[in-house]
Design an enzyme around this catalytic site. Structure first.
Site, PDB file in Angstrom:
ATOM      1  CB  ALA A   1      -1.072  -0.143   1.122  1.00  0.00           C
ATOM      2  CB  ALA A   2       4.465   1.997  -0.436  1.00  0.00           C
ATOM      3  N   GLY A   3       2.316   2.549  -2.554  1.00  0.00           N
ATOM      4  CA  GLY A   3       1.630   3.239  -3.701  1.00  0.00           C
ATOM      5  C   GLY A   3       0.430   4.147  -3.447  1.00  0.00           C
ATOM      6  CG  ASP A   4      -3.102   1.647  -2.758  1.00  0.00           C
ATOM      7  OD1 ASP A   4      -3.289   1.972  -4.008  1.00  0.00           O
ATOM      8  OD2 ASP A   4      -3.254   0.467  -2.349  1.00  0.00           O
TER       9      ASP A   4
END
Length: 295
Positions: free
Chosen positions: A240-243
């Site tokens: 979820a780093a991209g989110d």
């Protein structure tokens, strides 16, 4: 307000020393369940980063659905657009290795029943400063939501994940696309982030390619180019780093920040998230992001 039209999944996370190879059985050292899904993750990230957020999507009538609704509500997300449908909620089976890398299998469940925004969803989208979309809902639903935002003059930020062919009617309604390096290559058929960025800008107005520990690359059809270095940290879990990056980026842009400041804000948020385990549980609050930037 920021609207997020997207998926809600329960993440079933197994922690291992090394990810298993095909046909291999290994022993993990921990397991946990964490509310997630790219749509819900971006909604929570944006809410924690300081925005008023409405989430539009679906969960099943099971315990996972109730838990995801409660998690979104606790984060301050408006869930009046989160419908309940018969059957199971979506799930994501995630394997996280000791290097912080992950692999993910998504089973759509209730997300697969969403065919497009309904009346109340359309009103929420029209009242928004930005609409965030991903590709964990059926493509017809994503296209319908993007076109609804376009009609209302609302900017659309698309995370093209999981990567798949993108119809022109979707791209025509997208303001900014934010793939990672692998997604950008899969979408464009071009290797190398600079070349992939050029290819993306032939189809959309703005693009940001996230490059993990190498930062992010931004470009616009107006000719602006910017490379934002990543914040150097020790990654624990990149789930979820991209989110987190996209949610924070949308908040900064909706508040009127310029591209460089918005990318710096989003990068700081993502760097904080990878130092913590889980998806929604890893996302930083506005004061934490601001403290990181000031430090």
């Amino acid at each position: 307000m920021i609207s997020v039209f997207g998926s809600a999944n329960m993440d079933l996370v197994a922690y291992v020393t090394e990810a298993p190879k095909r046909g291999e059985t290994i022993t993990g050292h921990r397991f946990r369940t964490v509310p997630g899904g790219k749509g819900a993750n971006q909604a929570i990230a944006a809410a924690r980063a300081g925005a008023e957020v409405a989430f539009l999507g679906a969960v099943g009538d099971d315990g996972f659905g109730a838990e995801m609704r409660a998690t979104l509500t606790e984060a301050g997300v408006d869930v009046r657009g989160l419908r309940q449908v018969p059957g199971p909620s979506g799930i994501a089976h995630i394997v996280v290795d000791d290097h912080g890398g992950n692999s993910i299998i998504v089973v759509p469940g209730a997300n697969g029943t969403v065919t497009g925004p309904c009346g109340d969803d359309l009103a929420a989208i029209a009242a928004s400063q930005a609409l965030l979309l991903q590709l964990e809902l059926p493509m017809e639903a994503v296209v319908a939501a993007a076109q609804a935002a376009q009609v209302s003059g609302v900017p659309v930020i698309l995370t093209p994940a999981p990567a798949q062919p993108l119809p022109e009617e979707l791209l025509d309604a997208v303001t900014m696309i934010v793939p990672n390096e692998h997604e950008a290559a899969a979408i464009t058929g071009v290797t190398g982030p600079d070349a992939a960025l050029d290819a993306l800008l032939e189809r959309v107005q703005e693009a940001v390619i996230t490059l993990g520990s190498e930062g992010a690359l931004y470009g616009s059809r107006a000719g602006e180019r910017l490379r934002m270095p990543a914040v150097t940290v020790q990654a624990v879990d990149t789930t979820a780093a991209g989110d987190t990056f996209v949610g924070a980026l949308a908040v900064a842009r909706s508040e009127g920040s310029g591209v460089e400041d918005a990318l710096r804000f989003a990068s700081a948020a993502a760097a904080l998230s990878v130092q913590r385990e889980g998806a929604s549980t890893s996302m930083p609050t506005r004061p934490e992001i601001e403290d990181s930037l000031s430090g």
